[in-house]
Enzyme design. Structure first.
Site, PDB file in Angstrom:
ATOM      1  N   ASP A  43       0.841  -1.194   0.000  1.00 55.99           N
ATOM      2  CA  ASP A  43       0.000   0.000   0.000  1.00 55.99           C
ATOM      3  C   ASP A  43       0.881   1.251   0.000  1.00 55.99           C
ATOM      4  OD1 ASP A  43      -2.885   1.113   0.531  1.00 55.99           O
ATOM      5  OD2 ASP A  43      -1.509   2.235   1.824  1.00 55.99           O
ATOM      6  N   TYR A  48       3.204  10.013   0.888  1.00 56.78           N
ATOM      7  CA  TYR A  48       4.130   9.402   1.849  1.00 56.78           C
ATOM      8  C   TYR A  48       5.581   9.786   1.538  1.00 56.78           C
ATOM      9  CZ  TYR A  48       0.035   6.471   2.920  1.00 56.78           C
ATOM     10  OH  TYR A  48      -1.225   6.020   3.249  1.00 56.78           O
ATOM     11  N   LYS A  77      -2.359   6.354  -4.043  1.00 58.10           N
ATOM     12  CA  LYS A  77      -3.449   7.301  -3.764  1.00 58.10           C
ATOM     13  C   LYS A  77      -3.155   8.685  -4.341  1.00 58.10           C
ATOM     14  CE  LYS A  77      -3.807   4.773   0.553  1.00 58.10           C
ATOM     15  NZ  LYS A  77      -2.403   4.518   0.935  1.00 58.10           N
ATOM     16  N   HIS A 110      -7.302   9.949  -2.003  1.00 52.78           N
ATOM     17  CA  HIS A 110      -6.775   9.793  -0.645  1.00 52.78           C
ATOM     18  C   HIS A 110      -7.704  10.359   0.437  1.00 52.78           C
ATOM     19  CE1 HIS A 110      -2.635   9.268   1.465  1.00 52.78           C
ATOM     20  NE2 HIS A 110      -3.617   8.988   2.285  1.00 52.78           N
TER      21      HIS A 110
END
Ligand code: A2P
Length: 315
Positions: A43, A48, A77, A110
């Site tokens: 994932d 990130y 996302k 997201h």
């Protein structure tokens, strides 16, 4: 291994490796260790800030013959600053370039929150785009376009409340396959889960272990601990397994996918071995009683004075 078959007949591996908070310099090794341990679901997300390193690790894994691309499930996302119609596909292309992939297995919106294009993380009212300025359905139409082009094999959303999911279903041509939300025994989201079950939408749970490694400014004082919860530790003792494994096995018993984050090879392996833990009805009843609607990620960081977003979870 356990899989959930989505509406589009693709099989989502129930346990995936989470990469939120996995530091650059560590996330690549975590991905390799996870694949070696048997994970087939990773994932990711643009925000990130580690997709390029994940991409290098995937390249290495393919080159070393650890796994074939078609046997891996990769989720990413769309970040909040790319909700406008002309931004969605370029953001997806950037993620694909970083991950060094030709397609994603799953692409999610997201958050149901939009920022202006040049804003990394909005903290002032004028850095947001309101739902009227950037309607979620317009973003979703672009997700559908990516799906129709075959660049993403499944599409979905993340952090969508029951209300927002229902609203989206009214207007969507291709309904979401997945909603990824915070989910654990302190936040069991019964109503959302029932709705998703009825509508063949798979719920994926993030922060299944309580995300103790969140930055300090995301934490409240006196947060409850999931890993040290008495009911969870007692069940773990009885099964001779770890509290984390109980928390993850609980997801499997609920029919939800789950993405525990770890960069520690021992814990990465331990988390996948939750497949071997069979919780009894008595265990499940005890865990059921822990629900108190508690969120570690309360999304208050999007609720700035004078800003367009309030009560993101519609609670
Ligand atoms: P680490 O990466 O050092 O293993 P969440 O998935 O809820 O976001 O939680 C992630 C946090 O839980 C990280 O601090 C991670 O640390 C830790 N963690 C991951 N797996 C385990 C485990 N099996 N036992 C205890 N802590 C774990």
């Amino acid at each position: 291994m356990k899989f959930y078959t989505l509406k589009n007949d693709l099989n989502l591996p129930a346990i995936g490796l989470g990469t939120w908070k996995s530091e650059p310099g560590k996330v690549g090794n975590a991905v390799i260790e996870a694949i070696k341990a048997g994970y087939r679901h990773i994932d990711c997300a643009a925000v990130y800030g580690n997709e390029a390193e994940v991409g290098e690790a995937l390249k290495t894994a393919f080159a070393q013959g650890l796994v074939e691309r078609e046997d891996l499930w990769i989720t990413s996302k769309l970040w909040n600053n790319a909700h406008e119609s002309d931004k969605v596909l370029p953001a997806l292309q950037k993620t694909l370039a970083d991950l060094q992939l030709k397609y994603l297995d799953l692409y999610l919106i997201h958050w149901p929150v939009a920022f202006k294009a040049d804003v990394g993380f909005a903290s002032k009212a004028d850095e947001f785009l309101s739902p009227e300025e950037a309607p979620i359905i317009n973003t979703w139409k672009k997700m559908e376009e990516a799906y129709n082009k075959g660049i993403v094999k499944s599409i979905g959303v993340s952090n969508f409340s029951l209300k927002k999911l229902k609203d989206l279903l009214v207007d969507a041509t291709h309904p979401p396959e997945v909603n990824q939300v915070e989910l654990h025994p302190l936040l069991q989201q019964k109503e959302l889960l029932e709705f998703c079950d009825t509508n063949s939408i798979i719920l994926t749970g993030y922060s299944p272990l309580g995300s103790g490694d969140r930055s300090q400014d995301m934490k409240k004082e006196d947060e409850p601990s999931l890993l040290e919860n008495k009911v969870i530790t007692e069940i773990a003792k009885k099964h001779n397994c770890s509290p984390a494994q109980v928390l993850l096995a609980w997801h499997l018993s609920c029919g939800t996918a789950v993405i525990p984050k770890s960069t520690n090879p021992k814990r990465i392996k331990e988390n996948l071995e939750s497949y071997d833990v069979s919780l009894t009805n008595e265990d499940l009843l005890k865990i059921k009683s822990l629900d108190k609607g508690y969120r570690y990620v309360d999304a208050k960081f999007f609720e700035v004075p004078g800003g367009p977003y309030k009560n993101i979870y519609d609670e």
